[in-house]
Design an enzyme around this catalytic site. Structure first.
Site, PDB file in Angstrom:
ATOM      1  N   PHE A   1       2.610   2.475   6.258  1.00  0.00           N
ATOM      2  CA  PHE A   1       3.595   3.045   5.340  1.00  0.00           C
ATOM      3  C   PHE A   1       4.623   3.939   6.046  1.00  0.00           C
ATOM      4  O   PHE A   1       5.644   4.287   5.487  1.00  0.00           O
ATOM      5  CB  PHE A   1       2.922   3.793   4.184  1.00  0.00           C
ATOM      6  CG  PHE A   1       2.271   5.085   4.569  1.00  0.00           C
ATOM      7  CD1 PHE A   1       2.966   6.279   4.499  1.00  0.00           C
ATOM      8  CD2 PHE A   1       0.950   5.102   5.004  1.00  0.00           C
ATOM      9  CE1 PHE A   1       2.359   7.469   4.863  1.00  0.00           C
ATOM     10  CE2 PHE A   1       0.350   6.287   5.369  1.00  0.00           C
ATOM     11  CZ  PHE A   1       1.053   7.474   5.305  1.00  0.00           C
ATOM     12  N   ARG A   2       4.337   4.250   7.320  1.00  0.00           N
ATOM     13  CA  ARG A   2       5.315   5.040   8.063  1.00  0.00           C
ATOM     14  C   ARG A   2       6.433   4.175   8.621  1.00  0.00           C
ATOM     15  O   ARG A   2       7.450   4.676   9.062  1.00  0.00           O
ATOM     16  CB  ARG A   2       4.623   5.789   9.207  1.00  0.00           C
ATOM     17  CG  ARG A   2       3.805   6.976   8.712  1.00  0.00           C
ATOM     18  CD  ARG A   2       2.886   7.482   9.798  1.00  0.00           C
ATOM     19  NE  ARG A   2       1.987   6.409  10.229  1.00  0.00           N
ATOM     20  CZ  ARG A   2       1.138   6.529  11.222  1.00  0.00           C
ATOM     21  NH1 ARG A   2       1.071   7.636  11.899  1.00  0.00           N
ATOM     22  NH2 ARG A   2       0.339   5.526  11.543  1.00  0.00           N
TER      23      ARG A   2
ATOM     24  N   ASP B   1      -6.047  -2.116   0.156  1.00  0.00           N
ATOM     25  CA  ASP B   1      -5.614  -3.511   0.087  1.00  0.00           C
ATOM     26  C   ASP B   1      -6.743  -4.513  -0.173  1.00  0.00           C
ATOM     27  O   ASP B   1      -6.506  -5.704  -0.193  1.00  0.00           O
ATOM     28  CB  ASP B   1      -4.845  -3.887   1.367  1.00  0.00           C
ATOM     29  CG  ASP B   1      -5.643  -3.557   2.641  1.00  0.00           C
ATOM     30  OD1 ASP B   1      -6.893  -3.596   2.594  1.00  0.00           O
ATOM     31  OD2 ASP B   1      -5.012  -3.264   3.680  1.00  0.00           O
TER      32      ASP B   1
ATOM     33  N   CYS C   1      -5.917  -0.987 -26.057  1.00  0.00           N
ATOM     34  CA  CYS C   1      -5.681   0.137 -26.968  1.00  0.00           C
ATOM     35  C   CYS C   1      -4.224   0.580 -26.956  1.00  0.00           C
ATOM     36  O   CYS C   1      -3.847   1.485 -27.698  1.00  0.00           O
ATOM     37  CB  CYS C   1      -6.623   1.308 -26.640  1.00  0.00           C
ATOM     38  SG  CYS C   1      -6.103   2.314 -25.234  1.00  0.00           S
TER      39      CYS C   1
ATOM     40  N   CYS D   1      -7.674   2.186 -17.965  1.00  0.00           N
ATOM     41  CA  CYS D   1      -7.109   3.019 -19.022  1.00  0.00           C
ATOM     42  C   CYS D   1      -7.732   4.400 -18.942  1.00  0.00           C
ATOM     43  O   CYS D   1      -8.952   4.525 -18.953  1.00  0.00           O
ATOM     44  CB  CYS D   1      -7.386   2.374 -20.382  1.00  0.00           C
ATOM     45  SG  CYS D   1      -6.831   3.385 -21.780  1.00  0.00           S
TER      46      CYS D   1
ATOM     47  N   HIS E   1      -9.400   5.855  -0.952  1.00  0.00           N
ATOM     48  CA  HIS E   1      -8.183   5.955  -1.761  1.00  0.00           C
ATOM     49  C   HIS E   1      -8.179   4.931  -2.890  1.00  0.00           C
ATOM     50  O   HIS E   1      -7.141   4.641  -3.455  1.00  0.00           O
ATOM     51  CB  HIS E   1      -6.944   5.770  -0.878  1.00  0.00           C
ATOM     52  CG  HIS E   1      -6.727   6.901   0.086  1.00  0.00           C
ATOM     53  ND1 HIS E   1      -5.673   6.943   0.961  1.00  0.00           N
ATOM     54  CD2 HIS E   1      -7.445   8.036   0.312  1.00  0.00           C
ATOM     55  CE1 HIS E   1      -5.752   8.063   1.690  1.00  0.00           C
ATOM     56  NE2 HIS E   1      -6.819   8.728   1.324  1.00  0.00           N
TER      57      HIS E   1
ATOM     58  N   CYS F   1      -9.459   5.140 -22.807  1.00  0.00           N
ATOM     59  CA  CYS F   1     -10.714   4.552 -23.294  1.00  0.00           C
ATOM     60  C   CYS F   1     -11.605   4.062 -22.147  1.00  0.00           C
ATOM     61  O   CYS F   1     -12.740   3.670 -22.377  1.00  0.00           O
ATOM     62  CB  CYS F   1     -10.431   3.403 -24.270  1.00  0.00           C
ATOM     63  SG  CYS F   1      -9.847   1.894 -23.480  1.00  0.00           S
TER      64      CYS F   1
ATOM     65  N   SER G   1      -6.504   3.972  12.741  1.00  0.00           N
ATOM     66  CA  SER G   1      -6.119   5.175  11.993  1.00  0.00           C
ATOM     67  C   SER G   1      -5.596   6.229  12.946  1.00  0.00           C
ATOM     68  O   SER G   1      -6.197   6.487  13.991  1.00  0.00           O
ATOM     69  CB  SER G   1      -7.305   5.739  11.211  1.00  0.00           C
ATOM     70  OG  SER G   1      -6.939   6.980  10.612  1.00  0.00           O
ATOM     71  N   SER G   2      -4.498   6.839  12.579  1.00  0.00           N
ATOM     72  CA  SER G   2      -3.957   7.926  13.401  1.00  0.00           C
ATOM     73  C   SER G   2      -4.756   9.211  13.184  1.00  0.00           C
ATOM     74  O   SER G   2      -4.537  10.202  13.871  1.00  0.00           O
ATOM     75  CB  SER G   2      -2.490   8.151  13.052  1.00  0.00           C
ATOM     76  OG  SER G   2      -2.377   8.419  11.665  1.00  0.00           O
TER      77      SER G   2
HETATM   78 ZN   LIG Z   1      -7.552   1.932 -23.446  1.00  0.00          ZN
END
Ligand SMILES: [Zn+2]
Length: 255
Positions: A44-45, A114, A163, A135, A127, A138, A201-202
């Site tokens: 993402f960098r 991912d 819902c 939701c 993450h 609910c 990983s950095s």
């Molecule tokens: Zn719901």
């Protein structure tokens, strides 16, 4: 340094890492964005291009944005889903599965969302993952394909629960806490590990950046397979700096 000398150093690093993996009773693998780059998922960098090039993800992928303007949030996140949906595990993911199949890896902890890891006996997704959205009202959860279908059908482009409420991807958004159970489990694994093998990983982002410190403090070792410097390079028993797939292939061959 000559090329031959560099090659010797690289081979020595792989041999050393293989020896530490064999010697360890518990190896835990920690992965970051670098392992997914060969699947075509940019870190993402890496500068973004296209429609969202000038958008700050910290703002538009923030939980407050999801709450206050779900249509804008999902316009951005739907685009992200789209770009991740068809990606496949690469050789590095497969090699970690192979390590586990040989009984050399206890668990995999990842900061990636991912869903390209596995199958693993124990996979901690710190993450969350794009595999589902749910939701907040609910509690109903929907798989990715269903979320995409609902997004496509909704006049405002917002995937909604039965819902009626907007769904939230089951990933940790900016402004949200990490899932406590996953965090505690990752910390416990890091403390227990004889060897924490950090791949792609950095090690900059909390909490992933703190896990090697937990391993070291408990008397374990840390090894790093990541391009570019990390703040644990000096304390690592081995640091492999090459292409993630090539380095893991070499490790498997040396085991
Ligand atoms: Zn719901």
């Amino acid at each position: 340094m000559s090329d031959a000398r560099l090659a010797d150093d690289a081979a020595a690093g792989v041999a050393l890492l293989a020896a530490r993996v064999r010697a360890a009773r518990s190896v835990v693998v920690l992965t970051g964005a670098g392992i997914s780059v060969p699947s075509g998922i940019p870190d993402f960098r890496t500068p973004r291009t296209g429609l969202w090039a000038n958008v700050d993800p910290m703002e538009v992928a923030h939980v407050d944005a999801w709450r206050s303007d779900p249509a804008r949030f999902w316009a951005f996140y739907g685009h992200r889903f789209q770009s991740l949906r068809d990606k496949r595990p690469n050789r590095a993911h497969e090699l970690l599965v192979e390590l586990e199949r040989r009984g050399l890896v206890d668990a995999v902890v990842t900061q990636n969302i991912d869903r390209l890891h596995g199958p693993h006996g124990e996979l901690i997704e710190l993450h969350g993952s794009i595999a589902s959205s749910s939701c907040q009202e609910c509690g109903a959860a929907y798989p990715l394909e269903e979320v995409q279908a609902r997004l496509d059908q909704d006049p405002q482009g917002v995937p909604r629960c039965d819902c009626g409420r907007p769904l939230k991807p089951d990933v940790v958004l900016f402004g949200e806490f990490l899932p406590q159970a996953a965090l505690e489990r990752a910390q416990a694994l890091a403390v227990r590990a004889d060897l924490l093998l950090c791949v792609g990983s950095s090690l900059e982002v909390w909490p992933v950046g703190e896990l090697p410190a937990l391993t070291l403090r408990a008397g374990g070792e840390v090894a790093i397979v990541t391009q570019g410097p990390t703040r644990y390079d000096d304390e690592a028993v081995a640091k492999l700096d090459g292409d993630v797939v090539e380095e893991l292939e070499a490790l498997l061959r040396a085991l």
